[in-house]
Design a protein around this motif. Structure first.
Motif, PDB file in Angstrom:
ATOM      1  N   ALA A 297       5.100  13.437 -16.305  1.00  0.00           N
ATOM      2  CA  ALA A 297       4.523  13.830 -17.328  1.00  0.00           C
ATOM      3  C   ALA A 297       3.148  13.275 -17.668  1.00  0.00           C
ATOM      4  CB  ALA A 297       5.367  13.641 -18.692  1.00  0.00           C
ATOM      5  N   GLU A 298       2.957  12.031 -17.207  1.00  0.00           N
ATOM      6  CA  GLU A 298       1.815  11.167 -17.361  1.00  0.00           C
ATOM      7  C   GLU A 298       0.644  11.475 -16.412  1.00  0.00           C
ATOM      8  OE1 GLU A 298       3.591   6.882 -19.235  1.00  0.00           O
ATOM      9  OE2 GLU A 298       3.652   7.301 -16.956  1.00  0.00           O
ATOM     10  N   LEU A 299       1.394  11.686 -15.036  1.00  0.00           N
ATOM     11  CA  LEU A 299       0.459  12.311 -13.993  1.00  0.00           C
ATOM     12  C   LEU A 299      -0.099  13.615 -14.304  1.00  0.00           C
ATOM     13  CD1 LEU A 299       2.589  11.177 -10.912  1.00  0.00           C
ATOM     14  CD2 LEU A 299       0.563  10.192 -11.753  1.00  0.00           C
ATOM     15  N   ARG A 300       0.730  14.596 -14.669  1.00  0.00           N
ATOM     16  CA  ARG A 300      -0.047  15.984 -15.310  1.00  0.00           C
ATOM     17  C   ARG A 300      -0.977  15.482 -16.311  1.00  0.00           C
ATOM     18  NH1 ARG A 300       5.467  17.454 -14.788  1.00  0.00           N
ATOM     19  NH2 ARG A 300       5.843  16.983 -17.026  1.00  0.00           N
ATOM     20  N   GLY A 301      -0.756  14.813 -17.103  1.00  0.00           N
ATOM     21  CA  GLY A 301      -1.515  14.534 -18.408  1.00  0.00           C
ATOM     22  C   GLY A 301      -2.991  13.863 -17.832  1.00  0.00           C
ATOM     23  N   MET A 302      -2.875  13.111 -16.659  1.00  0.00           N
ATOM     24  CA  MET A 302      -4.011  12.432 -16.057  1.00  0.00           C
ATOM     25  C   MET A 302      -4.653  13.499 -15.150  1.00  0.00           C
ATOM     26  SD  MET A 302      -3.105   8.356 -16.394  1.00  0.00           S
ATOM     27  CE  MET A 302      -1.690   8.745 -15.331  1.00  0.00           C
ATOM     28  N   LYS A 303      -3.931  14.509 -14.881  1.00  0.00           N
ATOM     29  CA  LYS A 303      -4.439  15.431 -13.580  1.00  0.00           C
ATOM     30  C   LYS A 303      -4.600  14.631 -12.425  1.00  0.00           C
ATOM     31  CE  LYS A 303      -6.487  18.607 -17.227  1.00  0.00           C
ATOM     32  NZ  LYS A 303      -7.672  19.335 -17.526  1.00  0.00           N
ATOM     33  N   ILE A 304      -3.742  13.633 -12.121  1.00  0.00           N
ATOM     34  CA  ILE A 304      -3.829  13.078 -10.731  1.00  0.00           C
ATOM     35  C   ILE A 304      -2.456  13.049 -10.162  1.00  0.00           C
ATOM     36  CG2 ILE A 304      -5.586  11.495 -11.712  1.00  0.00           C
ATOM     37  CD1 ILE A 304      -3.538   9.216 -11.998  1.00  0.00           C
ATOM     38  N   THR A 305      -2.417  12.735  -8.636  1.00  0.00           N
ATOM     39  CA  THR A 305      -1.272  12.945  -7.901  1.00  0.00           C
ATOM     40  C   THR A 305      -0.366  11.564  -7.962  1.00  0.00           C
ATOM     41  OG1 THR A 305      -2.410  12.075  -5.843  1.00  0.00           O
ATOM     42  CG2 THR A 305      -2.580  14.460  -6.206  1.00  0.00           C
ATOM     43  N   PRO A 306       0.893  11.520  -7.549  1.00  0.00           N
ATOM     44  CA  PRO A 306       1.498  10.068  -7.472  1.00  0.00           C
ATOM     45  C   PRO A 306       0.738   9.213  -6.440  1.00  0.00           C
ATOM     46  CG  PRO A 306       2.696  11.979  -7.175  1.00  0.00           C
ATOM     47  CD  PRO A 306       1.539  12.671  -7.415  1.00  0.00           C
ATOM     48  N   ALA A 307      -0.142   9.524  -5.311  1.00  0.00           N
ATOM     49  CA  ALA A 307      -0.810   8.630  -4.576  1.00  0.00           C
ATOM     50  C   ALA A 307      -2.161   8.191  -5.374  1.00  0.00           C
ATOM     51  CB  ALA A 307      -1.374   9.330  -3.317  1.00  0.00           C
ATOM     52  N   GLN A 308      -2.674   9.059  -6.102  1.00  0.00           N
ATOM     53  CA  GLN A 308      -3.798   8.460  -7.120  1.00  0.00           C
ATOM     54  C   GLN A 308      -3.287   7.550  -8.213  1.00  0.00           C
ATOM     55  OE1 GLN A 308      -5.176  12.367  -8.103  1.00  0.00           O
ATOM     56  NE2 GLN A 308      -7.086  12.053  -6.755  1.00  0.00           N
ATOM     57  N   GLY A 309      -2.259   7.997  -8.736  1.00  0.00           N
ATOM     58  CA  GLY A 309      -1.457   7.048  -9.648  1.00  0.00           C
ATOM     59  C   GLY A 309      -1.155   5.654  -9.208  1.00  0.00           C
ATOM     60  N   ARG A 310      -0.818   5.593  -7.911  1.00  0.00           N
ATOM     61  CA  ARG A 310      -0.564   4.278  -7.486  1.00  0.00           C
ATOM     62  C   ARG A 310      -1.771   3.391  -7.386  1.00  0.00           C
ATOM     63  NH1 ARG A 310       3.504   7.287  -4.604  1.00  0.00           N
ATOM     64  NH2 ARG A 310       2.098   7.554  -2.820  1.00  0.00           N
ATOM     65  N   GLU A 311      -2.894   4.263  -6.791  1.00  0.00           N
ATOM     66  CA  GLU A 311      -4.278   3.680  -6.813  1.00  0.00           C
ATOM     67  C   GLU A 311      -4.803   3.056  -8.043  1.00  0.00           C
ATOM     68  OE1 GLU A 311      -7.088   5.899  -4.235  1.00  0.00           O
ATOM     69  OE2 GLU A 311      -5.459   6.391  -3.003  1.00  0.00           O
ATOM     70  N   VAL A 312      -4.545   3.797  -9.078  1.00  0.00           N
ATOM     71  CA  VAL A 312      -5.306   3.701 -10.454  1.00  0.00           C
ATOM     72  C   VAL A 312      -4.219   2.261 -10.905  1.00  0.00           C
ATOM     73  CG1 VAL A 312      -4.962   4.089 -12.999  1.00  0.00           C
ATOM     74  CG2 VAL A 312      -5.640   5.849 -11.171  1.00  0.00           C
ATOM     75  N   LEU A 313      -2.935   2.347 -10.554  1.00  0.00           N
ATOM     76  CA  LEU A 313      -2.172   0.915 -10.897  1.00  0.00           C
ATOM     77  C   LEU A 313      -2.681  -0.082 -10.263  1.00  0.00           C
ATOM     78  CD1 LEU A 313       1.419   2.222 -11.272  1.00  0.00           C
ATOM     79  CD2 LEU A 313      -0.045   1.592 -13.138  1.00  0.00           C
ATOM     80  N   ALA A 314      -3.283  -0.042  -9.147  1.00  0.00           N
ATOM     81  CA  ALA A 314      -3.720  -1.156  -8.153  1.00  0.00           C
ATOM     82  C   ALA A 314      -5.031  -1.770  -8.962  1.00  0.00           C
ATOM     83  CB  ALA A 314      -3.911  -0.698  -6.885  1.00  0.00           C
ATOM     84  N   ILE A 315      -5.963  -0.453  -9.414  1.00  0.00           N
ATOM     85  CA  ILE A 315      -7.164  -1.200  -9.846  1.00  0.00           C
ATOM     86  C   ILE A 315      -6.984  -1.744 -11.267  1.00  0.00           C
ATOM     87  CG2 ILE A 315      -9.112  -0.013 -10.910  1.00  0.00           C
ATOM     88  CD1 ILE A 315      -9.041   2.117  -8.977  1.00  0.00           C
ATOM     89  N   TRP A 316      -5.974  -1.164 -11.964  1.00  0.00           N
ATOM     90  CA  TRP A 316      -5.471  -1.869 -13.235  1.00  0.00           C
ATOM     91  C   TRP A 316      -5.090  -3.365 -13.182  1.00  0.00           C
ATOM     92  CZ3 TRP A 316      -6.969  -0.395 -17.783  1.00  0.00           C
ATOM     93  CH2 TRP A 316      -6.216  -0.744 -18.851  1.00  0.00           C
ATOM     94  N   GLN A 317      -4.378  -3.584 -11.998  1.00  0.00           N
ATOM     95  CA  GLN A 317      -3.601  -4.884 -11.855  1.00  0.00           C
ATOM     96  C   GLN A 317      -4.883  -5.721 -11.520  1.00  0.00           C
ATOM     97  OE1 GLN A 317      -1.110  -5.376  -8.235  1.00  0.00           O
ATOM     98  NE2 GLN A 317       0.221  -6.446  -9.453  1.00  0.00           N
ATOM     99  N   GLN A 318      -5.964  -5.242 -10.558  1.00  0.00           N
ATOM    100  CA  GLN A 318      -7.135  -6.004 -10.477  1.00  0.00           C
ATOM    101  C   GLN A 318      -8.001  -6.398 -11.704  1.00  0.00           C
ATOM    102  OE1 GLN A 318      -7.924  -7.621  -7.689  1.00  0.00           O
ATOM    103  NE2 GLN A 318      -9.753  -8.502  -8.648  1.00  0.00           N
ATOM    104  N   LEU A 319      -8.033  -5.280 -12.555  1.00  0.00           N
ATOM    105  CA  LEU A 319      -8.833  -5.636 -13.507  1.00  0.00           C
ATOM    106  C   LEU A 319      -8.429  -6.929 -14.436  1.00  0.00           C
ATOM    107  CD1 LEU A 319      -9.388  -2.034 -14.595  1.00  0.00           C
ATOM    108  CD2 LEU A 319     -11.532  -3.711 -14.104  1.00  0.00           C
ATOM    109  N   HIS A 320      -6.768  -6.776 -14.659  1.00  0.00           N
ATOM    110  CA  HIS A 320      -6.288  -7.847 -15.441  1.00  0.00           C
ATOM    111  C   HIS A 320      -6.426  -9.382 -14.773  1.00  0.00           C
ATOM    112  CE1 HIS A 320      -3.800  -4.788 -17.728  1.00  0.00           C
ATOM    113  NE2 HIS A 320      -5.009  -4.650 -18.036  1.00  0.00           N
TER     114      HIS A 320
END
Length: 333
Positions: free
Chosen positions: A261-284
Motif C-alpha cells: 500500500a505504501e509503495l502504491r501511494g508513493m508510486k514506486i517499485t519495491p526495488a526503488q523502495g529499498r533504494e529510498v530506505l538506503a538514502i533515508w538511512q544515510q541521511l540519518h
C-alpha cells in the motif's frame, strides 16, 4: 421550478443537519476528552496544551511529527520515561486541544511556542528533546534558539533538510486531495464522519486515544494540512543549523520494508523502495554526525512511527541520553 425548489430545500436541510452534527461533535469532544495536563497561556489570547508527568532532571520534552495526534503521539512512550524523570508532551498550536496561531507556520514559531509554554508552566531545563519525523527538525530548531537549555536530543526517524532533493528522483510528495476536500468542508461534519477512515488506529495506541484524536480531527487536520504545505520552507529554515556540539544524541531510523500500500501511494517499485530506505538511512547517519557524540541506530522491523511500532527502542534511547546527562551533571556543549 418545483423540482429546483425541492432540491434546494433538501440540500439546505442536509447542510443544516451536517452543521448540527459538527457542532454537537465539538461539544462531545470537549466533554468526553478533556485536555490531559494543563492549558498554558502563551500570550496573544492563545493556550497550549502541555502534559508533564513524573519528577527528576533532566526534563524530557516530546515533539510530535507531522500528524494530528499532538501530545498523544507519545502515549506509548511517555509513561515509562516519566517513571524515571520528568517527561512533558504537548500539542502544537492548532493540534488537538491547543489554540491555533495566526502567525505563519515556521520552525522558529513552533520553537518559540514550546519555549513560552514550558517557561510559563514553570518547567525548567536542562531539557532532553525528543522529536519524531518533522518534530526532529523542530527539536533542532529549538536547540538553535534556546541551546543553553538543551542537554541532549533523541531524533526518531527524523526529517532531514535535504530529504526532498535526495529522494526527488524516486518520488514526489503529494497532499491528499481527499483530505483537502474534507478539511474545507469540516463545517459540514464531513471530516468528522470520515475521521475513522482517514485516521486508522496505530499499534500500541489505546482506543481512548484514537477516539480523542478523531474527535478533534476537524481542527487538527486543518493544522496538519497547513504544516504540510509549509514543510519544504521549514526544512530549508531548519537546515541552516546543523551543529549540536557535543550534546548526547541518538538518531533512530525505521528500516522496515515498505508495504504494498505504501509503495502504491508513493508510486514506486519495491526495488526503488529499498533504494529510498538506503538514502533515508544515510541521511540519518549524517544527522547523527551533527553532534560529536551522536549515535545512529537502525531498526529493521519498525516503520516511520517508531514510537508506536517499537516503543521500547525509543524509551531505551531516551533514557540512555537522560542517564548520560545526569552522569555529567548537566549539558555538555
Amino acid at each position: 421550478m418545483r423540482i429546483v425548489l425541492w432540491s434546494t430545500a433538501v440540500l439546505a436541510l442536509v447542510a443544516l443537519a451536517g452543521v448540527a452534527y459538527e457542532q454537537t461533535g465539538r461539544y462531545w469532544a470537549q466533554r468526553d476528552f478533556p485536555a490531559p495536563g494543563k492549558m498554558v497561556d502563551v500570550g496573544d489570547g492563545r493556550r497550549i496544551q502541555l502534559d508533564c508527568r513524573g519528577s527528576g532532571s533532566p526534563t524530557v520534552v516530546f515533539e510530535a511529527g507531522l500528524n494530528v495526534d499532538g501530545s498523544l503521539s507519545w502515549s506509548a512512550v511517555q509513561p515509562a520515561v516519566a517513571a524515571r524523570t520528568r517527561a512533558c508532551a504537548y500539542s502544537r498550536a492548532g493540534l488537538m486541544w491547543s489554540d491555533p496561531s495566526s502567525a505563519p507556520v515556521s520552525a522558529k514559531q513552533v520553537a518559540s511556542d514550546l519555549h513560552e509554554a514550558v517557561l510559563r508552566a514553570g518547567e525548567r531545563g536542562p531539557f532532553v528533546l525528543v522529536g519524531q519525523s518533522l518534530g526532529g527538525l523542530f527539536a533542532t530548531t529549538f536547540t538553535h534558539y534556546f541551546g543553553d537549555e538543551v542537554a541532549g536530543l533523541v531524533l526518531v526517524d527524523p526529517s532531514h533538510p535535504d530529504q526532498v532533493a535526495r529522494v526527488a528522483a524516486y518520488m514526489k510528495e503529494t497532499r491528499s486531495l481527499r483530505s483537502r476536500i474534507a478539511v474545507s468542508l469540516s463545517w459540514s461534519g464531513l471530516l468528522r464522519a470520515m475521521a475513522p477512515r482517514l485516521l486508522p488506529r496505530a499499534p500500541n495506541q489505546s482506543e481512548h486515544d484514537v477516539r480523542a484524536i478523531r474527535a478533534y480531527a476537524p481542527q487538527s487536520m486543518a493544522t496538519q494540512l497547513a504544516e504540510g504545505d509549509a514543510t519544504d520552507a521549514m526544512l530549508a529554515e531548519a537546515g541552516a543549523f546543523r551543529d549540536l556540539g557535543s550534546r548526547p544524541l541518538v538518531v533512530l531510523t525505521a528500516m522496515a520494508p515498505y508495504t504494498q500500500a505504501e509503495l502504491r501511494g508513493m508510486k514506486i517499485t519495491p526495488a526503488q523502495g529499498r533504494e529510498v530506505l538506503a538514502i533515508w538511512q544515510q541521511l540519518h547517519a549524517e544527522e547523527a554526525a551533527w553532534s560529536t557524540r551522536g549515535r545512529h541506530l537502525s531498526l529493521p522491523k519498525a516503520s516511520h512511527d517508531i514510537q508506536f511500532d517499537d516503543p521500547a527502542a525509543v524509551i531505551e534511547a531516551v533514557l540512555s541520553v537522560v542517564d548520560t546527562v545526569r552522569a555529567e551533571g548537566g549539558a555538555r556543549r
